[in-house]
Structure formats: structure tokens, C-alpha cells
Design a protein around this motif. Structure first.
Motif, PDB file in Angstrom:
ATOM      1  N   ALA A   1       0.839  -1.192   0.000  1.00 29.74           N
ATOM      2  CA  ALA A   1       0.000   0.000   0.000  1.00 29.74           C
ATOM      3  C   ALA A   1       0.879   1.248   0.000  1.00 29.74           C
ATOM      4  O   ALA A   1       1.953   1.268   0.592  1.00 29.74           O
ATOM      5  CB  ALA A   1      -0.908  -0.007   1.218  1.00 29.74           C
ATOM      6  N   SER A   2       0.401   2.284  -0.689  1.00 34.23           N
ATOM      7  CA  SER A   2       1.182   3.514  -0.760  1.00 34.23           C
ATOM      8  C   SER A   2       0.258   4.680  -1.065  1.00 34.23           C
ATOM      9  O   SER A   2      -0.870   4.500  -1.513  1.00 34.23           O
ATOM     10  CB  SER A   2       2.261   3.411  -1.836  1.00 34.23           C
ATOM     11  N   ASP A   3       0.770   5.876  -0.795  1.00 36.49           N
ATOM     12  CA  ASP A   3      -0.003   7.061  -1.141  1.00 36.49           C
ATOM     13  C   ASP A   3       0.054   7.346  -2.640  1.00 36.49           C
ATOM     14  O   ASP A   3      -0.914   7.771  -3.242  1.00 36.49           O
ATOM     15  CB  ASP A   3       0.533   8.276  -0.375  1.00 36.49           C
ATOM     16  N   PHE A   4       1.200   7.119  -3.232  1.00 40.51           N
ATOM     17  CA  PHE A   4       1.402   7.395  -4.650  1.00 40.51           C
ATOM     18  C   PHE A   4       2.091   6.198  -5.303  1.00 40.51           C
ATOM     19  O   PHE A   4       2.957   5.558  -4.700  1.00 40.51           O
ATOM     20  CB  PHE A   4       2.293   8.625  -4.865  1.00 40.51           C
TER      21      PHE A   4
ATOM     22  N   ASN B   1       8.309  13.568   2.006  1.00 40.84           N
ATOM     23  CA  ASN B   1       7.504  14.529   2.752  1.00 40.84           C
ATOM     24  C   ASN B   1       6.440  13.835   3.612  1.00 40.84           C
ATOM     25  O   ASN B   1       5.303  14.280   3.700  1.00 40.84           O
ATOM     26  CB  ASN B   1       6.846  15.525   1.803  1.00 40.84           C
ATOM     27  N   GLY B   2       6.794  12.701   4.184  1.00 38.29           N
ATOM     28  CA  GLY B   2       5.878  11.968   5.036  1.00 38.29           C
ATOM     29  C   GLY B   2       4.880  11.104   4.305  1.00 38.29           C
ATOM     30  O   GLY B   2       4.016  10.499   4.922  1.00 38.29           O
ATOM     31  N   LYS B   3       4.985  11.036   2.981  1.00 35.21           N
ATOM     32  CA  LYS B   3       4.062  10.235   2.192  1.00 35.21           C
ATOM     33  C   LYS B   3       4.838   9.114   1.504  1.00 35.21           C
ATOM     34  O   LYS B   3       5.991   9.281   1.129  1.00 35.21           O
ATOM     35  CB  LYS B   3       3.342  11.100   1.151  1.00 35.21           C
ATOM     36  N   THR B   4       4.194   7.987   1.316  1.00 35.45           N
ATOM     37  CA  THR B   4       4.856   6.845   0.694  1.00 35.45           C
ATOM     38  C   THR B   4       4.691   6.890  -0.819  1.00 35.45           C
ATOM     39  O   THR B   4       3.620   7.199  -1.342  1.00 35.45           O
ATOM     40  CB  THR B   4       4.278   5.525   1.235  1.00 35.45           C
TER      41      THR B   4
ATOM     42  N   SER C   1     -13.286   1.925  -5.729  1.00 33.78           N
ATOM     43  CA  SER C   1     -13.873   2.073  -4.400  1.00 33.78           C
ATOM     44  C   SER C   1     -12.879   1.712  -3.293  1.00 33.78           C
ATOM     45  O   SER C   1     -13.034   2.157  -2.161  1.00 33.78           O
ATOM     46  CB  SER C   1     -15.124   1.190  -4.274  1.00 33.78           C
ATOM     47  N   SER C   2     -11.912   0.918  -3.606  1.00 35.86           N
ATOM     48  CA  SER C   2     -10.928   0.530  -2.588  1.00 35.86           C
ATOM     49  C   SER C   2      -9.542   0.411  -3.214  1.00 35.86           C
ATOM     50  O   SER C   2      -8.981  -0.678  -3.293  1.00 35.86           O
ATOM     51  CB  SER C   2     -11.321  -0.805  -1.943  1.00 35.86           C
ATOM     52  N   PRO C   3      -8.977   1.520  -3.676  1.00 36.96           N
ATOM     53  CA  PRO C   3      -7.662   1.453  -4.312  1.00 36.96           C
ATOM     54  C   PRO C   3      -6.566   1.158  -3.306  1.00 36.96           C
ATOM     55  O   PRO C   3      -6.693   1.450  -2.116  1.00 36.96           O
ATOM     56  CB  PRO C   3      -7.509   2.850  -4.912  1.00 36.96           C
ATOM     57  N   ASN C   4      -5.505   0.542  -3.776  1.00 37.67           N
ATOM     58  CA  ASN C   4      -4.353   0.247  -2.934  1.00 37.67           C
ATOM     59  C   ASN C   4      -3.421   1.450  -2.830  1.00 37.67           C
ATOM     60  O   ASN C   4      -2.404   1.381  -2.169  1.00 37.67           O
ATOM     61  CB  ASN C   4      -3.593  -0.954  -3.505  1.00 37.67           C
ATOM     62  N   PHE C   5      -3.755   2.535  -3.491  1.00 39.63           N
ATOM     63  CA  PHE C   5      -2.981   3.766  -3.444  1.00 39.63           C
ATOM     64  C   PHE C   5      -3.927   4.917  -3.743  1.00 39.63           C
ATOM     65  O   PHE C   5      -5.022   4.716  -4.264  1.00 39.63           O
ATOM     66  CB  PHE C   5      -1.818   3.735  -4.440  1.00 39.63           C
TER      67      PHE C   5
END
Length: 947
Positions: free
Chosen positions: A660-663, A721-724, A753-757
Motif C-alpha cells: 500500500a502507498s499514497d502514490f 515529505n511523510g508520504k509513501t 472504491s478501494s484502491p491500494n494507493f
């Protein structure tokens, strides 16, 4: 009509030496023509620097590319030289130099001078010098800032003092010369860090002599006890012959062996140059632009007859050129340690009839140049004493002894004069009468001292720091062949400059670890004066009296509470608590200096709100740059084709295989992936082969990788910047494997509806965005503008910068985020900056990208392209449109897939094309790939920073 000649002001030195006659018109001469900078923006002038303004920490590469000479300036000088029967032997744009060769006769005609031969009063060598100012064509007057080499007067003087020989040959040097030290002993007394300079390089400037490697090997093995020999590289400047002699080789051994014993794992590049103004300048220039040195050591000054003052500068052209060279070194953060000299407050040397060098007693005080340059770190001298492995006393170096009177030769007079002198030496120091404004780093520390002269002068004060320099407490180093002993002590401030250079190599090794290989660019004097009162420095106040026996050997007397460097009728300077004009802030406590410097550098980072620098870019490299938005009113949009994609239901099970990641940032090519590794992996990641990279392999089940592609599915995960951020490599190209690419993205994105990023980023080279698709956000790097179609261009630039999608204000100094990203790209993309001399496409001869500055009506500005385009303006626009329509299918497929699965958080980043059109040449692809792909990697960073 012939170009009128005009005088090059300050182009010849003061010359009162004996005239011999005319030079041989057939004599071959090489001159160095110094050119102006192509730009001054962002590089503080001397006055601005003195006032406290600093360059924003640029790299050596940027220094050469942005602040070097303009190719058209160099071409103008070259063309003029050829017309005047001169040849170009070397052209160096980063150092802003054109080297010309020709006969003395041709040189005289070209530069409008008469060259005469003189005999130097002090050295007795013969030299040539113009009888009046050098002349240059009026059309070149704005371009040429200096001409060096027509005059080859010896101007370089050595700072060094030697103790008398006074024991049996082959005796143990430690017993033979009590009170002297091996360099590594001094390093321990000064509490050097445990590092040894590994991974660091230092530069040493020499003006005569050479070294015998076998002598160095014997010294480092038998005297210092090193298991491995330090690496020493001799580099010739202006074809100078490197040879062992009895005059200057002792100085060479001193510099090399002090550094090698104190920082044995640092590589030493030793530059050997002529002792002329041209030699001095070229040695400094070559060292600064040669490598990223931990420090540069200079144990030589300019002849006191040419020292000059603010009112009478003696040789203004040389002074200005040396300052400009030091300015370059300061901009890239290379400390330049210059010894302050060995004649105390007079800075005036003399010579007895038997050639013994003495300190001349002068009526007024002087400070030695170029140690007085505000850009240099001036190093004064102390006398060091130890007991039981610790410092017992350390005092101001002053071994002048009693005042004597007799005949000696001084300055430019070829006659012996009767006057006062001292047999010994003392640390140089005082107040400059050339630089009349004290630098901000001194005044901000509350230092306001005046010269001992009447009336007193104020200005740049020296020294800044100090080190062991006494002849009686000197460094045991190898001696030249004619010496009675193989190892003997050598002192003088010329020993202190390499000591500080060695310390900086050890310090920088530790800083490299602390800052993960990215040591911030800084100016050492800013730190020295900010922390001068701390335990990083040992304050030196005391002194010691000296006299001389009839045989000329020094006789030490009592220690005194206050030391001084008095060698003038004006009385010189006394030490005091804190900063003084004898030893500056004092000598180093190496470990504490390192600790203080680390903390100071951490505190010096000026980070804008909500910003952290990209991992592989120093914070100090934020150089402001304003870029205009493109408004391509003459371009026409391109009609997109019907992709006719069949979208299958996504498989959510496959998505969970990725962390899982933000980007997630998708890179298509190996070059783009290497760029991401370089930026986000702090340069530590490699992407060269499946078995030699730091990316984690991941292949989606039931989805075969492309034939012959080893890297598909590899990824790395980092924090920005604190994001993965997950950087993922895809070898699927929609143009080649449309069905596989569709399936790849379906399975990557999964259900909206439920992305991993949270957000998908694709970074690609070439082209623009298909006009007919309703895309997500578009970030366009400065280098992509050539390929945008009308519709995509308007869409990309619908933002006032990137602020709409970033949601935060840009950093200080930038009007928009768009300008900020462009400044970042231009500041780091050396490939794209390496060939800005031509307009329109890639030069067939160099195959380097070029910048095209203006198209019809100014509608396109700052367009970067490496496409081959015609000289016809309409042809250019047509080519842009074609590239934009044919090389952007990746984004078209991605957009279609994402629309089908209902995923809207996507940003496309576009940058310059890797290739003109065809993708068939692997060599071309590798050559251009990294240059362009780094743009996209930094754009990814900027985008994430704002979310």
C-alpha cells in the motif's frame, strides 16, 4: 574597417626591474585570455559577498554551464586570433579561458604592445613584460576581462621557514630536532576526527619543484608507519615540468607529507604551475574546476611588490582574476586555505648577501595577498609544545629574534640597502589595505579591528584560523637531494595551510556519512566566525621570546602572557582573548569542530513551509529561475484516433500484491527508472541489470512479462515529505503491446472504491497528451513544451503554475510552482544544460540537446528539444505537432483504462523526447534517456510535495 584598439586597464604589473633589451620576435608565447561570464545572475559580486549575500549552493557542473563563458564570446576571440596569426591551443568555457599561441612578433602586433626583456632584482631571472597597457579590439572589450602571459614576471613567493641543521647525519629526527613533530602527531594533538579522508580529494598548488615517489613511499612507511601509501597525482599546469630540485621541492614534500600523514586515505592532486601571474591564475582555475575537492591548499602568496592597496593596486587585472577564481570556489563550497605569510606584520622579505632569507623591518604594517581575499580562509601560525601526548603550550608564532642591522636586498631594487631586519619569521596578520570593507562574517561576529598604521585602516582582517608553524616546532618531512639530512623540520604558515586541508578532508568524510553523500554547500568562514568562541577552536593568546646565536640558530626564551607578530615600526599586532590579528580564532579541536559543523549545517537549512528538498538535491541548490508560460497560438490541435479498447473487469486480488502507498509512479523506460532511482534513492539505487539493482521484483500472476525484458514489475518504496511513494517499472508499451498494457493497468488500479494507493503518476518522455481525451491533471516539465498540441498545452497550463493541483503556495522566490519545478530541472539536468550554444534541434556534430529560444512572434519561449528540425520556422511548428501526435500513446491508453475503471486520481508528467522519432538505436536511447528522464523524476517529487 579595422577594429580600433583600446587599452585593457590594469593589464601590466608595476615594473621597476632592470631593462635588458627587446625580446626575440620568434619566441613562442602562450597567453591566457580571460572572458566574461555568460551570466552573473545568482552569483554574488565581491561587494555583495562582502555584504553577506551568498550563492545558493551550486554544483561545479552548474558553475561551468551557467557561469562559464558564452560560446559566441569564445568564438569571437578565436576568430580575431586567427586573423592575427595566432592559434587556439585550448578553449575552456567553464573556466572562461581561451589559450592562444604564437610568436612574440605576432603577439605584439595583435595586442598592440612592445615586449621587452628585464632582469628580476630578487630572483635574478629574466622575464618579458609589455612596456605599456595591453590593447584589445574595441569590439572585444566587453568580452575580454584579462590577458595573461605576455608578461612572465615571477610574482609567486613561498611562505616557509626552515630550522638550521644542527645534528649528525642519519640520527633519529626526533632526537636530532627536539620539539619538532611528525604531522600525525600534530593531528592527534589537534584531536582530528578518527576518519582518514576516505573518499575525499584535495588539491595542492605548487610553483616549482617536484617529488620522488620513492622518497614519499619511504617517508610514509618508515617515518609515519602507514601500511598503504597515500595517492598523490602530479598535474602539470601550462606544461610546467615537474622535477625534483633543491629550491622548492622541500615545500612540495611539506605539503604532501603533512596531508598524507594526517588524512592518509584522501587523494591528493598536486598542481604544478609557473611562478608567474598566468601560472598562479591557471593553477587556481584548474583546481577549482577539476574536481569536487574537500579543500584547496595554497602556501604561496603574491610578491609583496605587487601586493598593492586599494589606492595603488599594483596589478589590478591579476587581482581581479584571482578574486573571480576564488569566487567560483566559494560558490561551490570548496574551502581555499591560504597561508598568511611568515614575515609578521610587515609581510616584507629580504635577502642577505649570502642568499639567506630574512624578514625586513618596515615602517608600516601590511597584510599578505591573496590571504586577504574575503573568499579565502587565511591561515596564520602558532608554536606548539606538548608533554605526555597533550598540548602543554601553544603560543603565537614569533621567532623573529632581535632586530639586526646591515645590508640586504629587498623588493624590486637590485642594490643592497642598509636597514633593519630579523633572522627569523613570524605569523602574518593584519588589516587589508586592498579590501577596505570588512566582510559581514567578521562584522556580524562583532569584530572591528584597525591596522597599526597611521592613519589606521579598516577592512578585511586576517588570519581567520591558525596552526602550528614555528620553525623550532616544525613538521618533520622529507628534504631535497642536496640536504644534509633526509628528514628535517619545516615550519611557516605554509605548513598550517595543508594541515587545515587535511583536517577538512577528515571532516568531510564524516559529513558525507552524516548527510548520506549529499553534504550541503557552505562557505567555511561563515561557520568559523559563527562558532569562533566555541570549543571548536583553541584560543591562542600567549607568546614566547626568541633570540639568535652567533651561528644563526634560534634560542628560545621565556613564555610570555601575550604574543605578537611585530616586525614593523608601526609595532604590529598583539594577541588577545577571542579573535585577534595574529592567530584569528586559533587552532582546531578537530572532533569538536566536526560536531559543531554538523549541527550548524543542519540549522542552516532554509526550508520553505511544508517543503523538504528532494532526496538527491541539496537544499542550497534552489536557484530562482523565471520561466514564461507557453502560449502556442500558432499551433493546431491534433485529432486523436479511436483506440477501441476492450476493458475487462479488474482483479482486486492482484492489486494486493503491491505494498500500500499514497502514490504510485509508473516509469516506462530503463532511463526513466534510473532517474527515479537517482532522485528518490539518494543516488544509492542502481538499475543496470536484474541481478544488480535495488528494486524489488514483482510480476503479476498470469501476466507474462514482455519478451526480453528483465525489469518489468520491479519497484522500490520510499518516503517523500511523510508520504509513501512506490516507483514501479513497466516494460509494457501500449504502442507495442496494447492488450498486455491494458490488462496491466486494470490489475494495477483495481476497483476505484478501494484502491491500494491514492494517486497514480505516470512519467513519460516525448510528446504531449492526446487532445480528444478527457484527461486527469497534467504536469509539463520545462523540457516538454515543444511536443504539446494546442489542446493539451492549454490544459496543462490552465494552472497558474502547479498551485491548483498542489494546493500550497510555492517556495519563497518563486511566483509559481511551475517556475519552481523548472528551476529544479534546469539546476540538475547537466545534459540539457551542456549545449545551449545553438538554436533549433541537436547539433549533428555533438549530438547534444540544444535550446531554441524563440519561434514566430515569440509564441514559443524556452523550448527544449533534441529533435532534428529544419531552419524554417513553419517547419519547426509542423515537427512539434508531429512529435506530439505520434509519441504520446502511452498516456492515451492509460487515460482510457482509468476512465473505464472509474479512477480519476491520475497525473501525467511529460518531459523532453528521448529520441527525435525512431526508437531503434539503443546507443542513442541510452545517451539521451537519463538527460531527459531526470526532469520527470523531479516533477514527481514536486507534485508529491504539494499533496
Amino acid at each position: 574597417m579595422a577594429d580600433r584598439l583600446v587599452s585593457l586597464k590594469g593589464s601590466i604589473p608595476v615594473n621597476n626591474h632592470k631593462l635588458i633589451g627587446a625580446v626575440n620576435s620568434d619566441e613562442r608565447i602562450e597567453v591566457t585570455v580571460q572572458l566574461r561570464r555568460k551570466s552573473e545572475e545568482g552569483l554574488p559580486t565581491l561587494d555583495e559577498f562582502v555584504a553577506g549575500k551568498r550563492a545558493r549552493g551550486i554544483t561545479r557542473q552548474i558553475l561551468g554551464e551557467r557561469y562559464g563563458a558564452a560560446p559566441e564570446d569564445a568564438a569571437a576571440v578565436r576568430d580575431w586570433a586567427l586573423k592575427n596569426k595566432l592559434s587556439v591551443s585550448r578553449l575552456d568555457l567553464p573556466t572562461r579561458q581561451v589559450h592562444l599561441v604564437g610568436s612574440a612578433g605576432a603577439m605584439q602586433l595583435a595586442f598592440g604592445v612592445k615586449l621587452s626583456l628585464y632582469e628580476h632584482a630578487r630572483t635574478k631571472t629574466r622575464f618579458r613584460c609589455p612596456e605599456h597597457e595591453i590593447q584589445i579590439p574595441e569590439s572585444l572589450a566587453p568580452i575580454i576581462t584579462g590577458v595573461f602571459g605576455l608578461n612572465d614576471m615571477p610574482v609567486v613567493v613561498r611562505h616557509g621557514a626552515r630550522v638550521g641543521r644542527r645534528a649528525a647525519v642519519n640520527a633519529d629526527p626526533k632526537n636530532q630536532f627536539p620539539g619538532s613533530f611528525y604531522p600525525n602527531e600534530v593531528a592527534r594533538l589537534y584531536n582530528f576526527p578518527p576518519t582518514q579522508g576516505a573518499g575525499q580529494r584535495v588539491a595542492v598548488l605548487e610553483f616549482g619543484g617536484g617529488f620522488d615517489q620513492s622518497v614519499l613511499n619511504d617517508y610514509f612507511t618508515n617515518n609515519i608507519g602507514l601500511a598503504a601509501q597515500p595517492t598523490v597525482n602530479g598535474i602539470s599546469v601550462l606544461n610546467t615540468k615537474i622535477q625534483v630540485d633543491n629550491d622548492y621541492t622541500a615545500e612540495v614534500y611539506l605539503d604532501i607529507e603533512v596531508i598524507g600523514a594526517m588524512a592518509p586515505k584522501a587523494v591528493m592532486d598536486v598542481f604544478f604551475a609557473p611562478w608567474t601571474g598566468e601560472g598562479y591564475l591557471n593553477a587556481i582555475k584548474q583546481a577549482i574546476h577539476n574536481d569536487d575537492y574537500a579543500a584547496i591548499s595554497i602556501s604561496y602568496g603574491i610578491d609583496e611588490d605587487l601586493r598593492g592597496s586599494g589606492n595603488d593596486p599594483a596589478w589590478p587585472m591579476l587581482n581581479q582574476a584571482v578574486d573571480e577564481a576564488f569566487r567560483d570556489g566559494t560558490a561551490i563550497g570548496v574551502p581555499i586555505f591560504v597561508s598568511t605569510g611568515d614575515q609578521g606584520s610587515s609581510s616584507l622579505r629580504g635577502q642577505l648577501p649570502d642568499q639567506t632569507e630574512v624578514t625586513a623591518y618596515s615602517a608600516t604594517a601590511h597584510a599578505g595577498y591573496p590571504a586577504t581575499s574575503p573568499y579565502a580562509t587565511a591561515v596564520g601560525g602558532t608554536q606548539l609544545y606538548s608533554a605526555n601526548g597533550a598540548i602543554s603550550h601553544e603560543v603565537v608564532w614569533n621567532e623573529l629574534g632581535q632586530v639586526l642591522e646591515g645590508e640586504f636586498q629587498s623588493g624590486q631594487s637590485d642594490k643592497m640597502q642598509k636597514g633593519k631586519y630579523y633572522l627569523g619569521g613570524a605569523t602574518g596578520g593584519g588589516v587589508s589595505d586592498r579590501y577596505k570593507t570588512a566582510p559581514s562574517y567578521q562584522t556580524s561576529a562583532g569584530i572591528h579591528l584597525s591596522s597599526a598604521n597611521n592613519p589606521p585602516a579598516t577592512g578585511r582582517m586576517v588570519p581567520d584560523v591558525a596552526g602550528n608553524s614555528g620553525a623550532s616546532t616544525g613538521y618533520l618531512v622529507s628534504q631535497p637531494p642536496a640536504s644534509q639530512v633526509s628528514v628535517a623540520p619545516v615550519g611557516g604558515t605554509s605548513a598550517a595551510a595543508p594541515m587545515w586541508t587535511a583536517l577538512m578532508a577528515c571532516v568531510r568524510e564524516a559529513l558525507t556519512t552524516t548527510f548520506n553523500g549529499q553534504v550541503p554547500v557552505f562557505f567555511l568562514n561563515d561557520f568559523v566566525y559563527a562558532k569562533g568562541t566555541t570549543t571548536a577552536f583553541r584560543d591562542i593568546v600567549g607568546g614566547r621570546s626568541f633570540s639568535y646565536a652567533a651561528n644563526g640558530n634560534p634560542v628560545p626564551g621565556d613564555f610570555t602572557p601575550t604574543g605578537n607578530n611585530r616586525s614593523t615600526g608601526a609595532n604590529g599586532y598583539s594577541a588577545q582573548k577571542g579573535y585577534d590579528l595574529c592567530t584569528g580564532w586559533g587552532t582546531p579541536n578537530g572532533v569538536e569542530l566536526l560536531n559543531q559543523l554538523e549541527a550548524w549545517l543542519q540549522a542552516q537549512k532554509t526550508i520553505a513551509p511544508n517543503l523538504t528538498p528532494p532526496p538527491n538535491l541539496q537544499d542550497s541548490e534552489r536557484t530562482a529561475s523565471s520561466t514564461k508560460a507557453v502560449q502556442c497560438t500558432s499551433c493546431q490541435g491534433t485529432t486523436a484516433v479511436d483506440l477501441k479498447l476492450t476493458i475487462s473487469p479488474p482483479s482486486k486480488a492482484v492489486v494486493s500484491a503491491l505494498p500500500a502507498s499514497d502514490f504510485i509512479a509508473i516509469t516506462w523506460t530503463q532511463a526513466e527508472t534510473e532517474a527515479a532511482a537517482q532522485v528518490f534513492g539518494k543516488g544509492q539505487y542502481k538499475f543496470l541489470a536484474a541481478a544488480d539493482n535495488n528494486f524489488t521484483p514483482l510480476l503479476f500472476p498470469n501476466l507474462s512479462k514482455p519478451d526480453g525484458e528483465q525489469y518489468h514489475g520491479h519497484f522500490m518504496k520510499v518516503t517523500v515529505n511523510g508520504k509513501t511513494l512506490l516507483c514501479l517499472k513497466s516494460e509494457f508499451h501500449p504502442k507495442v503491446q496494447p492488450s498486455e498494457t491494458t490488462l496491466f493497468f486494470e490489475r494495477l488500479v483495481g476497483s476505484s472504491s478501494s484502491p491500494n494507493f491514492k494517486c497514480l503518476i505516470t512519467s513519460g518522455t516525448a510528446g504531449g497528451i492526446w487532445a480528444a481525451l478527457d484527461l486527469g491533471d497534467v504536469v509539463v516539465t520545462n523540457s516538454a513544451r515543444f511536443g504539446l498540441t494546442m489542446t493539451a498545452e492549454q490544459q496543462a497550463l490552465r494552472f497558474t503554475g502547479l498551485s491548483d493541483i498542489l494546493g500550497t503556495n510555492p517556495p519563497a522566490g518563486f511566483s509559481t510552482w511551475y517556475d519552481y519545478v523548472n528551476a529544479k530541472i534546469l539546476a540538475t539536468d547537466s545534459c540539457l544544460n551542456s549545449g545551449l550554444s545553438a538554436a533549433g534541434g541537436r547539433a549533428a556534430s555533438s549530438e547534444k540537446p540544444m535550446i531554441y529560444y524563440q519561434a514566430p512572434g515569440g509564441s514559443l519561449t524556452d523550448v527544449v528539444t533534441n529533435s532534428r528540425i529544419s531552419d524554417d520556422e513553419c517547419g519547426r511548428i509542423s515537427t512539434y505537432r508531429t512529435l506530439g501526435a505520434t509519441l504520446d500513446e502511452n498516456d492515451a491508453y492509460v487515460a482510457s483504462v482509468l476512465k473505464a475503471v472509474g479512477f480519476n486520481n491520475w497525473v501525467s508528467i511529460r518531459n523532453v523526447s528521448d529520441l527525435p522519432c525512431a526508437l531503434s538505436s539503443d546507443d542513442q536511447y541510452d545517451h539521451f534517456g537519463q538527460c531527459s528522464s531526470i526532469c520527470g523524476a523531479y516533477a514527481i517529487w514536486a507534485f508529491i510535495m504539494g499533496h
